[in-house]
Design an enzyme around this catalytic site. Sequence first.
Site, PDB file in Angstrom:
ATOM      1  N   LYS A  14      -7.571 -85.004  87.827  1.00 23.96           N
ATOM      2  CA  LYS A  14      -7.896 -84.503  89.297  1.00 23.96           C
ATOM      3  C   LYS A  14      -7.121 -82.960  89.324  1.00 23.96           C
ATOM      4  O   LYS A  14      -7.989 -82.252  89.781  1.00 23.96           O
ATOM      5  CB  LYS A  14      -6.979 -85.342  90.015  1.00 23.96           C
ATOM      6  CG  LYS A  14      -7.550 -86.984  90.386  1.00 23.96           C
ATOM      7  CD  LYS A  14      -6.891 -87.728  91.249  1.00 23.96           C
ATOM      8  CE  LYS A  14      -5.474 -87.854  91.472  1.00 23.96           C
ATOM      9  NZ  LYS A  14      -4.931 -88.826  90.234  1.00 23.96           N
ATOM     10  N   ARG A  91      -4.521 -92.237  99.166  1.00 26.61           N
ATOM     11  CA  ARG A  91      -4.424 -93.240  97.929  1.00 26.61           C
ATOM     12  C   ARG A  91      -4.392 -94.889  98.568  1.00 26.61           C
ATOM     13  O   ARG A  91      -4.050 -95.514  97.832  1.00 26.61           O
ATOM     14  CB  ARG A  91      -2.969 -92.918  97.338  1.00 26.61           C
ATOM     15  CG  ARG A  91      -2.871 -91.953  96.170  1.00 26.61           C
ATOM     16  CD  ARG A  91      -1.628 -91.798  95.581  1.00 26.61           C
ATOM     17  NE  ARG A  91      -1.149 -91.644  94.228  1.00 26.61           N
ATOM     18  CZ  ARG A  91      -1.217 -90.123  93.833  1.00 26.61           C
ATOM     19  NH1 ARG A  91      -1.254 -89.113  94.498  1.00 26.61           N
ATOM     20  NH2 ARG A  91      -1.134 -90.085  92.586  1.00 26.61           N
ATOM     21  N   ARG A 130       1.025 -84.931  78.563  1.00 26.92           N
ATOM     22  CA  ARG A 130       1.026 -84.141  79.609  1.00 26.92           C
ATOM     23  C   ARG A 130       2.863 -84.123  80.055  1.00 26.92           C
ATOM     24  O   ARG A 130       3.487 -82.959  80.233  1.00 26.92           O
ATOM     25  CB  ARG A 130       0.631 -84.624  81.104  1.00 26.92           C
ATOM     26  CG  ARG A 130       1.164 -83.608  82.130  1.00 26.92           C
ATOM     27  CD  ARG A 130       0.097 -83.852  83.446  1.00 26.92           C
ATOM     28  NE  ARG A 130       0.431 -85.249  83.869  1.00 26.92           N
ATOM     29  CZ  ARG A 130      -0.085 -85.771  85.077  1.00 26.92           C
ATOM     30  NH1 ARG A 130      -1.102 -85.274  85.440  1.00 26.92           N
ATOM     31  NH2 ARG A 130       0.209 -86.865  85.521  1.00 26.92           N
ATOM     32  N   ARG A 136       7.627 -83.569  83.946  1.00 29.50           N
ATOM     33  CA  ARG A 136       7.584 -84.323  85.244  1.00 29.50           C
ATOM     34  C   ARG A 136       8.202 -85.777  84.970  1.00 29.50           C
ATOM     35  O   ARG A 136       8.104 -86.425  83.849  1.00 29.50           O
ATOM     36  CB  ARG A 136       6.072 -84.926  85.418  1.00 29.50           C
ATOM     37  CG  ARG A 136       5.326 -83.745  86.551  1.00 29.50           C
ATOM     38  CD  ARG A 136       4.139 -84.052  86.995  1.00 29.50           C
ATOM     39  NE  ARG A 136       3.761 -85.440  87.227  1.00 29.50           N
ATOM     40  CZ  ARG A 136       2.617 -85.748  87.977  1.00 29.50           C
ATOM     41  NH1 ARG A 136       1.688 -84.814  88.104  1.00 29.50           N
ATOM     42  NH2 ARG A 136       2.614 -86.875  88.666  1.00 29.50           N
ATOM     43  N   ARG A 147       2.526 -96.491  87.537  1.00 27.63           N
ATOM     44  CA  ARG A 147       1.730 -95.692  88.319  1.00 27.63           C
ATOM     45  C   ARG A 147       0.217 -96.216  88.101  1.00 27.63           C
ATOM     46  O   ARG A 147      -0.340 -96.381  89.345  1.00 27.63           O
ATOM     47  CB  ARG A 147       1.702 -94.309  87.844  1.00 27.63           C
ATOM     48  CG  ARG A 147       2.880 -93.782  88.347  1.00 27.63           C
ATOM     49  CD  ARG A 147       3.444 -92.443  87.704  1.00 27.63           C
ATOM     50  NE  ARG A 147       2.409 -91.335  87.967  1.00 27.63           N
ATOM     51  CZ  ARG A 147       1.999 -90.412  87.029  1.00 27.63           C
ATOM     52  NH1 ARG A 147       2.816 -90.356  85.921  1.00 27.63           N
ATOM     53  NH2 ARG A 147       1.230 -89.376  87.476  1.00 27.63           N
TER      54      ARG A 147
HETATM   55  P1  AMP Z   1       0.472 -87.026  91.758  1.00 23.19           P
HETATM   56  O1  AMP Z   1       1.087 -85.753  91.612  1.00 23.19           O
HETATM   57  O2  AMP Z   1      -0.983 -87.118  92.824  1.00 23.19           O
HETATM   58  O3  AMP Z   1       0.054 -87.852  90.699  1.00 23.19           O
HETATM   59  O4  AMP Z   1       1.542 -87.903  92.608  1.00 23.19           O
HETATM   60  C1  AMP Z   1       2.793 -88.109  92.047  1.00 23.19           C
HETATM   61  C2  AMP Z   1       3.529 -89.104  92.947  1.00 23.19           C
HETATM   62  O5  AMP Z   1       3.607 -88.666  94.395  1.00 23.19           O
HETATM   63  C3  AMP Z   1       2.584 -90.556  93.216  1.00 23.19           C
HETATM   64  O6  AMP Z   1       2.623 -91.324  91.972  1.00 23.19           O
HETATM   65  C4  AMP Z   1       3.407 -90.991  94.498  1.00 23.19           C
HETATM   66  O7  AMP Z   1       4.517 -91.438  94.087  1.00 23.19           O
HETATM   67  C5  AMP Z   1       3.398 -89.889  95.162  1.00 23.19           C
HETATM   68  N1  AMP Z   1       2.248 -89.534  96.073  1.00 23.19           N
HETATM   69  C6  AMP Z   1       1.402 -88.362  95.974  1.00 23.19           C
HETATM   70  N2  AMP Z   1       0.465 -88.605  96.786  1.00 23.19           N
HETATM   71  C7  AMP Z   1       0.786 -89.597  97.412  1.00 23.19           C
HETATM   72  C8  AMP Z   1       0.088 -90.204  98.396  1.00 23.19           C
HETATM   73  N3  AMP Z   1      -1.042 -89.792  99.046  1.00 23.19           N
HETATM   74  N4  AMP Z   1       0.383 -91.508  99.175  1.00 23.19           N
HETATM   75  C9  AMP Z   1       1.725 -91.897  98.460  1.00 23.19           C
HETATM   76  N5  AMP Z   1       2.324 -91.459  97.512  1.00 23.19           N
HETATM   77  C10 AMP Z   1       1.786 -90.012  96.989  1.00 23.19           C
END
Ligand code: AMP
Length: 191
Positions: A14, A91, A130, A136, A147
């Site tokens: 993404k 999400r 990654r 991270r 996740r």
């Molecule tokens: P990402 O960078 O999009 O993979 O997000 C990393 C983490 O941030 C996720 O595993 C969630 O813990 C939190 N997170 C990001 N976006 C959301 C969302 N829309 N709703 C809930 N948690 C989120």
Amino acid sequence: MLNIVIFGAPGSGKGTQSDKLIDHYKLFHISTGDVLRDNIRRGTDLGKVAKGYIDQGQLVPDELIIDILAQVLDDNKENIQEGVIFDGFPRTIPQAEALEQLLADRGTKIDAVVGLEVPEDELIKRILLRGQMSGRSDDNEDTARKRLETYHNQTSPLKAYYEEQGKYRAINGLGSIDDIFDLIKESLDSL
Ligand code: AMP
């Protein structure tokens, strides 16, 4: 105005494809994950709350993330005029419903949902790769598996939700970055 959701499991590409979409379509990028990580770096109250969820591979509660998104939209009225790429949001179904309302209140809507489809074993491989570079805290094998489980339980139902609205565009997320981007462009150019 072109509003796109880039959708897919963790590790589906993404962020990578968002970078190319922003460049090509001149869209404003909103990554809720980036917003949360920025808050963690700055040690804000929100960052402290979010870190607990992120490190467990869980989602931050809907009310919290919806408020954050509304704030980002309000803070960027000028920047979002050409359109937005929503990366990592929505999400959950309640988040998708809230997004619809937030955009309707601003006289706009989601035009398409680009779904990057990648097999499970490849997702884990990519997340671990990654993790070697990103630093991270959630890119380790244990959290990656959590996740993915969270994705299957809470996020994947959005595919059917957007299919029903005729907005979901399935994209094969296996291949070179440029080939995948060509598929996305083809699919969006027919809008
Ligand atoms: P990402 O960078 O999009 O993979 O997000 C990393 C983490 O941030 C996720 O595993 C969630 O813990 C939190 N997170 C990001 N976006 C959301 C969302 N829309 N709703 C809930 N948690 C989120």
